[in-house]
Design an enzyme around this catalytic site. Structure first.
Site, PDB file in Angstrom:
ATOM      1  N   ARG A 158     -18.279   4.035 -12.810  1.00 42.40           N
ATOM      2  CA  ARG A 158     -19.506   3.385 -13.256  1.00 42.40           C
ATOM      3  C   ARG A 158     -20.392   4.428 -13.925  1.00 42.40           C
ATOM      4  O   ARG A 158     -20.217   5.626 -13.735  1.00 42.40           O
ATOM      5  CB  ARG A 158     -20.235   2.776 -12.058  1.00 42.40           C
ATOM      6  CG  ARG A 158     -19.540   1.567 -11.473  1.00 42.40           C
ATOM      7  CD  ARG A 158     -20.095   1.227 -10.097  1.00 42.40           C
ATOM      8  NE  ARG A 158     -21.515   0.865 -10.144  1.00 42.40           N
ATOM      9  CZ  ARG A 158     -22.273   0.742  -9.071  1.00 42.40           C
ATOM     10  NH1 ARG A 158     -21.793   0.958  -7.862  1.00 42.40           N
ATOM     11  NH2 ARG A 158     -23.543   0.392  -9.191  1.00 42.40           N
ATOM     12  N   SER A 199     -23.681   4.942 -13.506  1.00 41.07           N
ATOM     13  CA  SER A 199     -24.857   5.452 -12.805  1.00 41.07           C
ATOM     14  C   SER A 199     -24.698   6.932 -12.463  1.00 41.07           C
ATOM     15  O   SER A 199     -23.587   7.453 -12.356  1.00 41.07           O
ATOM     16  CB  SER A 199     -25.098   4.653 -11.520  1.00 41.07           C
ATOM     17  OG  SER A 199     -24.183   5.047 -10.510  1.00 41.07           O
ATOM     18  N   ARG A 247     -33.174  -4.234  -5.995  1.00 43.35           N
ATOM     19  CA  ARG A 247     -31.913  -3.959  -6.683  1.00 43.35           C
ATOM     20  C   ARG A 247     -32.073  -2.785  -7.639  1.00 43.35           C
ATOM     21  O   ARG A 247     -33.168  -2.325  -7.908  1.00 43.35           O
ATOM     22  CB  ARG A 247     -31.470  -5.196  -7.492  1.00 43.35           C
ATOM     23  CG  ARG A 247     -30.983  -6.382  -6.655  1.00 43.35           C
ATOM     24  CD  ARG A 247     -29.649  -6.145  -5.986  1.00 43.35           C
ATOM     25  NE  ARG A 247     -28.695  -5.450  -6.840  1.00 43.35           N
ATOM     26  CZ  ARG A 247     -27.991  -6.006  -7.832  1.00 43.35           C
ATOM     27  NH1 ARG A 247     -28.124  -7.293  -8.070  1.00 43.35           N
ATOM     28  NH2 ARG A 247     -27.154  -5.292  -8.543  1.00 43.35           N
ATOM     29  N   GLY A 248     -30.939  -2.344  -8.190  1.00 47.62           N
ATOM     30  CA  GLY A 248     -30.933  -1.231  -9.134  1.00 47.62           C
ATOM     31  C   GLY A 248     -30.230  -0.026  -8.541  1.00 47.62           C
ATOM     32  O   GLY A 248     -29.964   0.030  -7.335  1.00 47.62           O
ATOM     33  N   ASN A 249     -29.904   0.949  -9.398  1.00 51.59           N
ATOM     34  CA  ASN A 249     -29.277   2.165  -8.888  1.00 51.59           C
ATOM     35  C   ASN A 249     -30.309   2.977  -8.096  1.00 51.59           C
ATOM     36  O   ASN A 249     -31.484   2.605  -8.011  1.00 51.59           O
ATOM     37  CB  ASN A 249     -28.649   2.982 -10.036  1.00 51.59           C
ATOM     38  CG  ASN A 249     -29.665   3.390 -11.082  1.00 51.59           C
ATOM     39  OD1 ASN A 249     -30.793   3.747 -10.769  1.00 51.59           O
ATOM     40  ND2 ASN A 249     -29.277   3.337 -12.344  1.00 51.59           N
ATOM     41  N   LYS A 260     -17.186   1.259   0.043  1.00 52.65           N
ATOM     42  CA  LYS A 260     -17.817   0.018   0.535  1.00 52.65           C
ATOM     43  C   LYS A 260     -17.902  -1.048  -0.563  1.00 52.65           C
ATOM     44  O   LYS A 260     -18.111  -2.218  -0.264  1.00 52.65           O
ATOM     45  CB  LYS A 260     -19.187   0.296   1.140  1.00 52.65           C
ATOM     46  CG  LYS A 260     -20.271   0.694   0.170  1.00 52.65           C
ATOM     47  CD  LYS A 260     -21.615   0.811   0.884  1.00 52.65           C
ATOM     48  CE  LYS A 260     -22.722   1.196  -0.078  1.00 52.65           C
ATOM     49  NZ  LYS A 260     -24.031   1.290   0.594  1.00 52.65           N
ATOM     50  N   ASP A 261     -17.744  -0.655  -1.844  1.00 53.84           N
ATOM     51  CA  ASP A 261     -17.761  -1.631  -2.935  1.00 53.84           C
ATOM     52  C   ASP A 261     -16.411  -2.320  -3.134  1.00 53.84           C
ATOM     53  O   ASP A 261     -16.326  -3.301  -3.877  1.00 53.84           O
ATOM     54  CB  ASP A 261     -18.151  -0.942  -4.260  1.00 53.84           C
ATOM     55  CG  ASP A 261     -19.602  -0.498  -4.282  1.00 53.84           C
ATOM     56  OD1 ASP A 261     -20.399  -1.047  -3.495  1.00 53.84           O
ATOM     57  OD2 ASP A 261     -19.934   0.397  -5.074  1.00 53.84           O
ATOM     58  N   CYS A 295     -20.219  -9.458   1.366  1.00 59.19           N
ATOM     59  CA  CYS A 295     -21.640  -9.091   1.240  1.00 59.19           C
ATOM     60  C   CYS A 295     -22.557 -10.298   1.442  1.00 59.19           C
ATOM     61  O   CYS A 295     -23.769 -10.167   1.456  1.00 59.19           O
ATOM     62  CB  CYS A 295     -21.905  -8.417  -0.104  1.00 59.19           C
ATOM     63  SG  CYS A 295     -21.684  -9.498  -1.509  1.00 59.19           S
ATOM     64  N   THR A 322     -34.468  -3.624   0.758  1.00 55.16           N
ATOM     65  CA  THR A 322     -33.036  -3.361   0.928  1.00 55.16           C
ATOM     66  C   THR A 322     -32.255  -4.436   0.189  1.00 55.16           C
ATOM     67  O   THR A 322     -32.668  -5.596   0.143  1.00 55.16           O
ATOM     68  CB  THR A 322     -32.611  -3.339   2.402  1.00 55.16           C
ATOM     69  OG1 THR A 322     -31.176  -3.243   2.455  1.00 55.16           O
ATOM     70  CG2 THR A 322     -33.048  -4.581   3.155  1.00 55.16           C
ATOM     71  N   ARG A 363     -26.890  -7.047   5.736  1.00 49.04           N
ATOM     72  CA  ARG A 363     -26.519  -6.334   6.966  1.00 49.04           C
ATOM     73  C   ARG A 363     -27.698  -5.524   7.498  1.00 49.04           C
ATOM     74  O   ARG A 363     -28.024  -5.587   8.687  1.00 49.04           O
ATOM     75  CB  ARG A 363     -25.326  -5.411   6.661  1.00 49.04           C
ATOM     76  CG  ARG A 363     -25.008  -4.389   7.735  1.00 49.04           C
ATOM     77  CD  ARG A 363     -23.980  -3.370   7.238  1.00 49.04           C
ATOM     78  NE  ARG A 363     -24.452  -2.586   6.102  1.00 49.04           N
ATOM     79  CZ  ARG A 363     -25.255  -1.536   6.199  1.00 49.04           C
ATOM     80  NH1 ARG A 363     -25.695  -1.141   7.370  1.00 49.04           N
ATOM     81  NH2 ARG A 363     -25.626  -0.873   5.114  1.00 49.04           N
ATOM     82  N   ARG A 364     -28.323  -4.771   6.599  1.00 44.25           N
ATOM     83  CA  ARG A 364     -29.471  -3.948   7.026  1.00 44.25           C
ATOM     84  C   ARG A 364     -30.647  -4.826   7.440  1.00 44.25           C
ATOM     85  O   ARG A 364     -31.262  -4.611   8.480  1.00 44.25           O
ATOM     86  CB  ARG A 364     -29.899  -3.023   5.879  1.00 44.25           C
ATOM     87  CG  ARG A 364     -28.903  -1.917   5.574  1.00 44.25           C
ATOM     88  CD  ARG A 364     -29.229  -1.222   4.263  1.00 44.25           C
ATOM     89  NE  ARG A 364     -28.323  -0.110   3.990  1.00 44.25           N
ATOM     90  CZ  ARG A 364     -28.025   0.311   2.760  1.00 44.25           C
ATOM     91  NH1 ARG A 364     -28.564  -0.271   1.702  1.00 44.25           N
ATOM     92  NH2 ARG A 364     -27.194   1.328   2.598  1.00 44.25           N
ATOM     93  N   SER A 417     -29.276  -5.237   1.117  1.00 41.09           N
ATOM     94  CA  SER A 417     -28.196  -5.562   2.048  1.00 41.09           C
ATOM     95  C   SER A 417     -28.634  -6.539   3.135  1.00 41.09           C
ATOM     96  O   SER A 417     -29.587  -6.286   3.868  1.00 41.09           O
ATOM     97  CB  SER A 417     -27.704  -4.250   2.682  1.00 41.09           C
ATOM     98  OG  SER A 417     -27.048  -4.486   3.900  1.00 41.09           O
ATOM     99  N   THR A 452     -33.530   3.905  -9.928  1.00 42.73           N
ATOM    100  CA  THR A 452     -34.399   2.742 -10.159  1.00 42.73           C
ATOM    101  C   THR A 452     -35.137   2.345  -8.888  1.00 42.73           C
ATOM    102  O   THR A 452     -36.343   2.074  -8.892  1.00 42.73           O
ATOM    103  CB  THR A 452     -33.555   1.547 -10.662  1.00 42.73           C
ATOM    104  OG1 THR A 452     -32.862   1.936 -11.841  1.00 42.73           O
ATOM    105  CG2 THR A 452     -34.423   0.333 -10.956  1.00 42.73           C
ATOM    106  N   ARG A 453     -34.397   2.306  -7.761  1.00 38.67           N
ATOM    107  CA  ARG A 453     -35.022   1.869  -6.512  1.00 38.67           C
ATOM    108  C   ARG A 453     -36.093   2.860  -6.040  1.00 38.67           C
ATOM    109  O   ARG A 453     -37.156   2.454  -5.561  1.00 38.67           O
ATOM    110  CB  ARG A 453     -33.952   1.667  -5.424  1.00 38.67           C
ATOM    111  CG  ARG A 453     -33.244   0.319  -5.568  1.00 38.67           C
ATOM    112  CD  ARG A 453     -32.275   0.081  -4.454  1.00 38.67           C
ATOM    113  NE  ARG A 453     -30.914   0.438  -4.845  1.00 38.67           N
ATOM    114  CZ  ARG A 453     -29.859   0.326  -4.049  1.00 38.67           C
ATOM    115  NH1 ARG A 453     -30.004  -0.119  -2.819  1.00 38.67           N
ATOM    116  NH2 ARG A 453     -28.665   0.652  -4.476  1.00 38.67           N
TER     117      ARG A 453
END
Length: 361
Positions: free
Chosen positions: A26, A28, A167-169, A98-99, A261, A145, A149-150, A147, A172-173
């Site tokens: 990717r 990023s 969202r975002g890389n 994890k992806d 997810c 977040t 899960r979190r 996620s 960005t976050r």
């Protein structure tokens, strides 16, 4: 090793024209750093080869206004990369493990799982809250977040906080956190922050008792064409045995639960004195309903190992011919057994309700 021999021989036969191995990733910054680290290991092992990195955008990189769990696509960060692999435009692809779904498309396999970094989650605080913890943040503070899960686990632990999708890389976050004053803190993986060199932003590390991590978090996976034996041999030496066995157990647990997810599923694994311990849990979306259990299995890893013929060497999408098959099967069985234990106790109902609610909202 055969991969080294075959690949290096090709380079020698071509004289000055070295064989080029094309590596997909990717675009990023974090993805590039992760890919560079894998390429550096391969270069050290195979000085007779050249490596070319080919970066591309994925669906998950392009759709930034929707929560990951809402997009309804399992291969958000992998599909375009796999397409390039299928078309022979790249020879291997580096992913955050994890992806990668627990079932890969036909024709692909994970040929290497590199040594895992800290798999836990971290809290990064807005500058005005530096020195705080989640517990001491003001009432109704918003925590970002991407996620489920979190959010599910942390809502249960910290009911005074509000959780909102971000969202975002990573760049960005962090920018959204620092500049927009919408979030008091955001939750990110420790491993990603470490790889970016941003350890100084870690305000709190969430240990598994507070927030268990995602399946495969902290590990890198190298995806290749399943029948490309030369490349499989080439990357197979990167397998870290302990990380591999922990991640096989985690992925088998997730696959057997049919999680993804769109539902909150989390794990924690430890390898100690020949025992693999797996803790797994499921949560409702708001964290009010949950279930978790721990199981262990003895993992024998003999000093000498000879691989016999296998019709299908893959376990949960992973091929590792240089790691004892018995140890891999024991790890897989541990994941399946723990999933069955939770399912028998009613986990399916929690997951089904979480899926339905996630689809509705």
């Amino acid at each position: 090793m055969s991969g080294n021999g075959n690949a290096a021989a090709t380079a020698e036969e071509n004289g000055s024209k070295m064989r080029v191995i094309r590596v997909g990733t990717r675009k990023s910054q974090l993805a590039r750093i992760q890919t560079d680290s894998v390429v550096a290991m391969l270069k050290a092992l195979y000085p007779g080869l050249q490596f070319e990195i080919i970066a591309m955008s994925t669906t998950g990189d392009k759709i930034l206004d929707t929560a990951l769990s809402k997009i309804g696509e399992k291969s958000l960060f992998t599909k375009e990369l796999e397409y390039a692999l299928e078309k022979n435009e790249v020879d291997l692809v580096v992913h955050s493990l994890k992806d990668l779904p627990t079932m890969l498309p036909p024709g692909f396999t994970i040929g290497a799982i590199c040594k895992r970094e800290n798999p836990c989650d971290a809290v990064v605080f807005h500058p005005k809250f530096v020195g705080k913890t989640l517990e001491t943040l003001p009432e109704k503070s918003t925590v970002g977040t991407s996620s489920l899960r979190r959010a599910a686990q942390l809502q249960r632990k910290f009911p005074h906080l509000e959780f909102k999708s971000i969202r975002g890389n990573l760049n960005t976050r962090l920018r959204k956190l620092d500049e927009q004053h919408e979030f008091s803190a955001i939750i990110l993986a420790v491993a990603g922050l470490q790889r970016m060199g941003w350890q100084n932003r870690v305000g709190q590390i969430l240990h598994p008792e507070e927030c268990m991590y995602a399946v495969g978090q902290g590990a890198l996976g190298v995806e290749v064409r399943a029948k490309d034996q030369d490349i499989l041999d080439l990357v197979g030496v990167l397998h870290d045995p302990e990380t591999l066995l922990r991640c096989i157990a985690e992925r088998a647990f997730l696959r057997h639960l049919e999680g993804g997810c769109s539902v909150p599923v989390a794990v924690h694994t430890v390898m100690k004195d020949g025992q693999l311990y797996l803790t797994g849990g499921v949560w409702s979306l708001d964290g009010s309903d949950s279930m978790q259990e721990t199981m262990q299995a003895t993992i024998h890893v003999p000093a000498q190992y000879e691989d016999g013929p296998e019709d299908d060497p893959q376990l949960v999408g992973i091929t590792a011919r240089n790691i004892p098959r018995g140890a891999q099967l024991a790890a897989e069985n541990l994941g399946i057994s723990l999933a069955n234990l939770l399912l028998n106790k009613g986990a399916k109902n929690i997951l089904d309700v979480a899926r339905q609610l996630n689809d509705v909202h």
